[in-house]
Design a protein around this motif. Structure first.
Motif, PDB file in Angstrom:
ATOM      1  N   ASN A   1       0.025   7.202   0.832  1.00 13.50           N
ATOM      2  CA  ASN A   1      -1.157   8.021   0.567  1.00 13.50           C
ATOM      3  C   ASN A   1      -2.445   7.224   0.712  1.00 13.50           C
ATOM      4  O   ASN A   1      -3.425   7.672   1.303  1.00 13.50           O
ATOM      5  CB  ASN A   1      -1.052   8.570  -0.859  1.00 13.50           C
ATOM      6  CG  ASN A   1      -1.414  10.042  -0.868  1.00 13.50           C
ATOM      7  OD1 ASN A   1      -1.834  10.580   0.157  1.00 13.50           O
ATOM      8  ND2 ASN A   1      -1.254  10.667  -2.017  1.00 13.50           N
ATOM      9  N   LYS A   2      -2.394   6.007   0.140  1.00 12.59           N
ATOM     10  CA  LYS A   2      -3.568   5.126   0.194  1.00 12.59           C
ATOM     11  C   LYS A   2      -3.869   4.724   1.642  1.00 12.59           C
ATOM     12  O   LYS A   2      -5.022   4.708   2.072  1.00 12.59           O
ATOM     13  CB  LYS A   2      -3.291   3.866  -0.635  1.00 12.59           C
ATOM     14  CG  LYS A   2      -4.293   3.678  -1.774  1.00 12.59           C
ATOM     15  CD  LYS A   2      -3.998   2.404  -2.477  1.00 12.59           C
ATOM     16  CE  LYS A   2      -5.093   2.075  -3.446  1.00 12.59           C
ATOM     17  NZ  LYS A   2      -4.802   0.854  -4.189  1.00 12.59           N
TER      18      LYS A   2
ATOM     19  N   LYS B   1      -3.099   6.335   4.284  1.00 12.42           N
ATOM     20  CA  LYS B   1      -3.591   7.507   5.030  1.00 12.42           C
ATOM     21  C   LYS B   1      -5.092   7.686   4.767  1.00 12.42           C
ATOM     22  O   LYS B   1      -5.879   7.922   5.680  1.00 12.42           O
ATOM     23  CB  LYS B   1      -2.806   8.752   4.586  1.00 12.42           C
ATOM     24  CG  LYS B   1      -3.029   9.943   5.496  1.00 12.42           C
ATOM     25  CD  LYS B   1      -2.208  11.138   5.066  1.00 12.42           C
ATOM     26  CE  LYS B   1      -2.746  12.377   5.763  1.00 12.42           C
ATOM     27  NZ  LYS B   1      -2.793  13.531   4.910  1.00 12.42           N
ATOM     28  N   LYS B   2      -5.472   7.542   3.483  1.00  8.24           N
ATOM     29  CA  LYS B   2      -6.882   7.714   3.105  1.00  8.24           C
ATOM     30  C   LYS B   2      -7.745   6.670   3.821  1.00  8.24           C
ATOM     31  O   LYS B   2      -8.837   6.959   4.311  1.00  8.24           O
ATOM     32  CB  LYS B   2      -7.034   7.547   1.582  1.00  8.24           C
ATOM     33  CG  LYS B   2      -6.650   8.776   0.798  1.00  8.24           C
ATOM     34  CD  LYS B   2      -7.862   9.302   0.014  1.00  8.24           C
ATOM     35  CE  LYS B   2      -7.713  10.734  -0.447  1.00  8.24           C
ATOM     36  NZ  LYS B   2      -6.707  10.904  -1.499  1.00  8.24           N
ATOM     37  N   LYS B   3      -7.212   5.416   3.843  1.00  9.10           N
ATOM     38  CA  LYS B   3      -7.934   4.310   4.466  1.00  9.10           C
ATOM     39  C   LYS B   3      -8.152   4.599   5.952  1.00  9.10           C
ATOM     40  O   LYS B   3      -9.234   4.377   6.508  1.00  9.10           O
ATOM     41  CB  LYS B   3      -7.091   3.030   4.307  1.00  9.10           C
ATOM     42  CG  LYS B   3      -7.912   1.757   4.233  1.00  9.10           C
ATOM     43  CD  LYS B   3      -7.007   0.642   3.793  1.00  9.10           C
ATOM     44  CE  LYS B   3      -7.438  -0.669   4.370  1.00  9.10           C
ATOM     45  NZ  LYS B   3      -6.460  -1.723   4.095  1.00  9.10           N
ATOM     46  N   CYS B   4      -7.097   5.124   6.550  1.00 14.03           N
ATOM     47  CA  CYS B   4      -7.140   5.442   7.975  1.00 14.03           C
ATOM     48  C   CYS B   4      -8.173   6.547   8.236  1.00 14.03           C
ATOM     49  O   CYS B   4      -8.964   6.472   9.175  1.00 14.03           O
ATOM     50  CB  CYS B   4      -5.743   5.882   8.412  1.00 14.03           C
ATOM     51  SG  CYS B   4      -5.620   6.190  10.159  1.00 14.03           S
ATOM     52  N   GLU B   5      -8.180   7.569   7.389  1.00 15.51           N
ATOM     53  CA  GLU B   5      -9.131   8.684   7.547  1.00 15.51           C
ATOM     54  C   GLU B   5     -10.571   8.191   7.407  1.00 15.51           C
ATOM     55  O   GLU B   5     -11.470   8.632   8.113  1.00 15.51           O
ATOM     56  CB  GLU B   5      -8.852   9.774   6.493  1.00 15.51           C
ATOM     57  CG  GLU B   5      -7.680  10.653   6.868  1.00 15.51           C
ATOM     58  CD  GLU B   5      -7.248  11.590   5.738  1.00 15.51           C
ATOM     59  OE1 GLU B   5      -6.303  12.344   5.963  1.00 15.51           O
ATOM     60  OE2 GLU B   5      -7.847  11.526   4.637  1.00 15.51           O
ATOM     61  N   ARG B   6     -10.741   7.253   6.445  1.00 12.67           N
ATOM     62  CA  ARG B   6     -12.096   6.690   6.231  1.00 12.67           C
ATOM     63  C   ARG B   6     -12.565   5.967   7.484  1.00 12.67           C
ATOM     64  O   ARG B   6     -13.707   6.075   7.903  1.00 12.67           O
ATOM     65  CB  ARG B   6     -12.075   5.728   5.034  1.00 12.67           C
ATOM     66  CG  ARG B   6     -12.875   6.268   3.860  1.00 12.67           C
ATOM     67  CD  ARG B   6     -13.270   5.234   2.835  1.00 12.67           C
ATOM     68  NE  ARG B   6     -12.394   4.104   2.670  1.00 12.67           N
ATOM     69  CZ  ARG B   6     -11.402   4.051   1.774  1.00 12.67           C
ATOM     70  NH1 ARG B   6     -11.149   5.072   1.000  1.00 12.67           N
ATOM     71  NH2 ARG B   6     -10.669   2.967   1.659  1.00 12.67           N
ATOM     72  N   LYS B   7     -11.645   5.201   8.067  1.00 13.83           N
ATOM     73  CA  LYS B   7     -11.980   4.425   9.279  1.00 13.83           C
ATOM     74  C   LYS B   7     -12.352   5.370  10.423  1.00 13.83           C
ATOM     75  O   LYS B   7     -13.332   5.128  11.143  1.00 13.83           O
ATOM     76  CB  LYS B   7     -10.771   3.549   9.662  1.00 13.83           C
ATOM     77  CG  LYS B   7     -11.050   2.571  10.770  1.00 13.83           C
ATOM     78  CD  LYS B   7     -11.926   1.420  10.304  1.00 13.83           C
ATOM     79  CE  LYS B   7     -12.567   0.710  11.470  1.00 13.83           C
ATOM     80  NZ  LYS B   7     -13.735  -0.082  11.101  1.00 13.83           N
TER      81      LYS B   7
ATOM     82  N   GLU C   1       0.840  -1.198   0.000  1.00 14.40           N
ATOM     83  CA  GLU C   1       0.000   0.000   0.000  1.00 14.40           C
ATOM     84  C   GLU C   1       0.881   1.257   0.000  1.00 14.40           C
ATOM     85  O   GLU C   1       1.862   1.314   0.734  1.00 14.40           O
ATOM     86  CB  GLU C   1      -0.849   0.006   1.272  1.00 14.40           C
ATOM     87  CG  GLU C   1      -2.298   0.207   0.992  1.00 14.40           C
ATOM     88  CD  GLU C   1      -3.130   0.016   2.256  1.00 14.40           C
ATOM     89  OE1 GLU C   1      -4.332  -0.074   2.106  1.00 14.40           O
ATOM     90  OE2 GLU C   1      -2.562  -0.049   3.347  1.00 14.40           O
ATOM     91  N   THR C   2       0.530   2.217  -0.819  1.00 13.63           N
ATOM     92  CA  THR C   2       1.302   3.472  -0.803  1.00 13.63           C
ATOM     93  C   THR C   2       0.908   4.247   0.459  1.00 13.63           C
ATOM     94  O   THR C   2      -0.215   4.095   0.954  1.00 13.63           O
ATOM     95  CB  THR C   2       0.978   4.338  -2.037  1.00 13.63           C
ATOM     96  OG1 THR C   2      -0.408   4.685  -1.965  1.00 13.63           O
ATOM     97  CG2 THR C   2       1.273   3.621  -3.332  1.00 13.63           C
TER      98      THR C   2
END
Ligand SMILES: [Zn+2]
Ligand SMILES: [Zn+2]
Length: 275
Positions: free
Chosen positions: A7-8, A10-16, A4-5
């Motif tokens: 950036n990806k 980080k986005k996943k974490c923000e979504r969670k 996982e990059t």
């Protein structure tokens, strides 16, 4: 497996984080607070008394029973919960309140904040600081009022983002009426599904001001028939429970429009905006 990059990730974490926030925000409403003496649901704020001796909120029905009992014996009033004599002066009452404030009693800190922002004092800066503290200790009404301060620029600059943030914290802490406000904000922003989620919680908790919004949501097909009917059922059940909380003593207390300082000895009532 592909790595996982950052950036990806980080986005996943923000979504969670957003998911968990929404889970807390839209959870089922908590059961209503009860009077610690009669165990009936607490009525409206004006029909309750905050006791600076023990920090309990007691219904005025139970307060009037205490007043009658002690007056019949020619004795000073006692707290129906801790049996401590009622304070005889505002100075003593304030001393008791400050003792609770110093011990970190969230409701007492909240009441003190309401006191210092009221009357001629109008100290909103200190009140907001205390609202934040009481909110962090679990007082939903305090977060609600802090949201209101950012909404209206009381002791702070107007900041809509912060207002919504504190309103949401009030809802997460178990505030009910604040869902009405949040529903309005979401509807204004065009987020109708989120708005309806707030209105459903408010209606289920017995808030009749949101009934109309919910009807519109159902007619506009934003919510389903099942969701609408379930909310109405919960509303009726809550209304029924509310009816069962009436007692002769509470009626008498209401009819007397009791001057609470003279009768109950409590000068520190909540003077909240909402909640
Ligand atoms: Zn009671
Ligand atoms: Zn007490």
């Amino acid at each position: 497996m592909q790595k996982e990059t950052p950036n990806k990730a980080k986005k996943k974490c923000e979504r969670k984080v957003a998911e968990l926030h929404d889970e807390a925000l839209f959870k089922d409403p908590p059961p209503p607070d009860e009077c610690p003496i009669c165990y009936l649901i607490l009525p409206n704020e004006e029909q309750t008394t905050f006791q600076t001796c023990c920090g309990k909120i007691i219904c005025n029905g139970c307060m009037i029973v205490m007043v009658k009992e002690t007056r019949a014996k020619g004795k000073p009033g006692l707290c129906p919960f801790c049996r401590k004599p009622t304070s005889t002066s505002e100075k003593e009452e304030m001393k008791r309140l400050m003792k609770l404030v110093d011990s970190g009693h969230s409701q007492a800190i909240y009441n003190y904040a309401c006191y210092i922002r009221g009357g001629d004092r109008q100290d909103w800066v200190t009140a907001n600081r205390l609202y934040l503290k009481a909110g962090e200790l679990g007082c939903a009404g305090a977060y609600y009022n802090l949201g209101g301060s950012y909404d209206q620029g009381r002791g702070v600059d107007v900041d809509e983002k912060k207002a919504k943030h504190y309103y949401e914290l009030a809802a997460i802490s178990g505030g009910i009426d604040v869902h009405n406000v949040l529903g309005g904000l979401e509807a204004q922003a065009g987020n109708y599904i989120r708005a309806m989620k707030h209105f459903i919680i408010a209606v289920k908790s017995g808030n009749n001001r949101c009934l109309g919004h919910l009807k519109v949501g159902y007619k506009s097909r934003i919510i389903t028939k099942d969701e609408y009917e379930e909310a109405l059922r919960s509303f009726q059940q809550r209304q029924q429970r509310q009816q069962e909380t009436k007692s002769d003593e509470r009626d008498q207390a209401g009819a007397a429009r009791i001057s609470e300082r003279a009768t109950f000895g409590s000068a520190f009532r909540r003077t909240e905006d909402h909640e």
